[in-house]
Design a protein around this motif. Structure first.
Motif, mmCIF file in Angstrom:
data_model
loop_
_atom_site.group_PDB
_atom_site.id
_atom_site.type_symbol
_atom_site.label_atom_id
_atom_site.label_comp_id
_atom_site.label_asym_id
_atom_site.label_seq_id
_atom_site.Cartn_x
_atom_site.Cartn_y
_atom_site.Cartn_z
ATOM 1 N N HIS A 1 51.047 37.186 9.159
ATOM 2 C CA HIS A 1 51.995 36.214 9.944
ATOM 3 C C HIS A 1 51.280 35.258 10.919
ATOM 4 N N ARG A 2 49.977 35.482 11.556
ATOM 5 C CA ARG A 2 48.944 34.595 12.065
ATOM 6 C C ARG A 2 48.686 33.674 11.128
ATOM 7 N N GLU A 3 48.334 33.864 9.694
ATOM 8 C CA GLU A 3 48.224 32.717 8.938
ATOM 9 C C GLU A 3 49.217 32.048 8.474
ATOM 10 N N GLU B 1 50.521 41.590 10.580
ATOM 11 C CA GLU B 1 50.028 40.751 11.876
ATOM 12 C C GLU B 1 49.320 39.796 11.439
ATOM 13 N N ASN B 2 48.100 40.152 10.675
ATOM 14 C CA ASN B 2 47.319 39.223 10.192
ATOM 15 C C ASN B 2 47.823 38.132 9.104
#
Length: 520
Positions: free
Chosen positions: A392-394, A389-390
């Motif tokens: 993909h956010r970046e 998830e992290n």
């Protein structure tokens, strides 16, 4: 009176033109040689011309005579011309002024004796044989007992009666007769059409298709049988899908259809004998074969019955055959109870071992191990999900930054692109106005068109009374052209109109002859 020196010699003889002399020679030759019979060998024949006329020569050992057959006479000829054929030509002698030559106009052709006929037949035989029409591998054997027999012959002669009588005596069959002339000019074409007509019949149609064909004719002279040596008859016989028997003339008579047919009969009666067998002989033969078959079956049954009795004596009795299997069955019956007890004990021992492995304590330990492993995998899965998830956010944040940067650069590019297109559009507009003939009209010129709207380029293209259309810069005026002497005088130029010009109109140079803006 003597001729003067240097003068042309004179004569009392009249002058002839070439046409007059040719016509006089033509009349003289035609009057002297009305109708003649000329014997010679045909040379240079290549078939009829596209116009239908035929041109060739007649020659002997020391001379050659041009010959022509007009289309109407060619169609009526009983004997068609062939290269190398010795003939007697009947016609009239005439001249051909276009080539200063004489020729014979043939009206009838005849063979120059039996030798010429034999030479023609031999040449035709060799030519057709070279094409493979007489090859042995093309010939087929007629059926043993045909259902339908096709006969090509004259319906009024004795030949058809002999064939029908012979077929009725030997084995009655269904006979189809195709009537033809067996002598004369149309004999060849009718026989060829009859053979092809029988082959064109559909099997199972309203008219039964023959299983074998007989082409028959009685005896006659060499000229009488010539129709059966016609090339189209030979080709039709060779192309026939139905087996064909030729029975033309007597045994000593030979025609070319004999070489192309599948079988040759010496006489029409012999052809009927070749087609069908004798019914009485067949019945007797069948009865004899039936009797032999009955005797053979009886002898075969008796022979096999004797063999069966001999083999039955060699077979052992039932007790001897069953003695050994019966003893083996008794031994197996004695061993069966002990074997069943041993098998039950072995299965009981395996069941006890399996029961020990399924104790409750062992199952509890196995379940606890599976639970610990499941918890470990669940913890790893949660960590992996958070890391994914992290990441993909970046990635989304970086993409948003690139999009904003591209958007900021896009607006100035669009403005500059629109300005460049507007500038090019203005330049094209100025160029169009500069090249348009409207600018020329604005400078005081006019465009003259005819009634159809086409531009008029020169004064010689205008005729008196022609309707014209003159276009100025501010509109169009209709006009009618006047004659060359009806041109009204030019109006005096306005005062001061020529001031400020360097040269008068007379001193102006002529415009070069080059395309103008009005030309299309």
């Amino acid at each position: 009176m003597a001729d003067l020196p240097g003068a042309a010699p004179t004569s009392n003889a009249a002058d002839w033109t070439v046409s007059e002399l040719s016509g006089a020679l033509k009349r003289t030759v035609e009057d002297a040689f009305g109708h003649v019979r000329v014997r010679g060998e045909i040379s240079g024949y290549r078939g009829p011309h596209s116009s239908g006329h035929a041109y060739f020569s007649l020659k002997d050992t020391s001379a050659r005579l041009d010959a022509v057959v007009w289309r109407g006479a060619f169609q009526r000829l009983r004997l068609k011309p062939e290269e190398g054929l010795e003939v007697v030509a009947i016609g009239r002698i005439t001249t051909f002024p276009g080539k200063s030559s004489y020729q014979i106009v043939i009206e009838q052709l005849e063979f120059a004796g039996a030798g010429a006929i034999m030479a023609m037949l031999e040449e035709r035989k060799q030519r057709l044989a070279a094409e493979g029409l007489f090859a042995a591998e093309r010939k087929r054997r007629p059926p043993f007992l045909p259902r339908v027999v096709g006969v090509v012959t004259s319906p009024t002669g004795a030949v058809i009666r002999d064939i029908l009588h012979r077929l009725s005596d030997r084995f009655p069959r269904h006979v189809l007769v195709w009537p033809v002339r067996v002598q004369g000019d149309t004999c060849g074409s009718e026989v060829a059409a009859a053979i092809r007509g029988f082959n064109a019949l559909e099997p199972g149609g309203p008219v039964p298709r023959p299983d074998v064909l007989i082409v028959a004719r009685g005896g006659g002279s060499l000229e009488d049988l010539l129709g059966f040596s016609d090339e189209q008859v030979v080709r039709a016989a060779a192309e026939s899908a139905i087996p064909l028997i030729s029975a033309v003339g007597h045994e000593t008579d030979v025609t070319l259809i004999d070489f192309a047919s599948d079988l040759r009969a010496p006489t029409p009666t012999a052809a009927a004998e070749m087609v069908v067998p004798v019914r009485g002989e067949l019945v007797a033969e069948v009865e004899g074969l039936h009797a032999r078959l009955g005797g053979a079956l009886a002898r075969g049954a008796e022979y096999r019955r004797a063999e069966l009795r001999a083999l039955a004596r060699l077979l052992p009795s039932a007790d001897a055959l069953l003695a050994v299997p019966r003893q083996r069955l008794d031994v197996a019956g004695q061993r069966l109870p002990r074997a069943l007890k041993a098998n039950a004990s072995a299965h009981r021992l395996r069941l006890a071992r399996a029961e020990g492995g399924l104790a409750p304590q062992r199952l509890s330990v196995l379940v606890e191990r599976r639970r610990e492993r499941f918890e470990l995998i669940r913890g790893r899965l949660a960590s992996a999900l958070r890391a994914n998830e992290n990441a993909h956010r970046e990635r989304i944040a970086r993409g948003r930054e690139r999009l904003m940067s591209v958007h900021a650069r896009l607006a100035p590019c669009l403005v500059r692109g629109n300005e460049e297109r507007a500038r090019r559009l203005r330049a094209l507009e100025q160029l169009m106005q500069a090249l348009s003939y409207k600018g020329v009209l604005a400078r005081g010129y006019a465009l003259v068109r005819d009634a159809s709207g086409a531009p008029v380029h020169a004064a010689r293209e205008v005729v008196a009374g022609q309707g014209l259309e003159i276009e100025f810069r501010d509109g169009t005026v209709a006009a009618v052209a006047a004659g060359a002497g009806d041109v009204p005088p030019a109006a005096p130029p306005a005062r001061g109109a020529g001031r400020g010009t360097r040269k008068s109109s007379r001193g102006l140079p002529k415009e070069p002859a080059q395309p103008t803006l009005f030309e299309t």
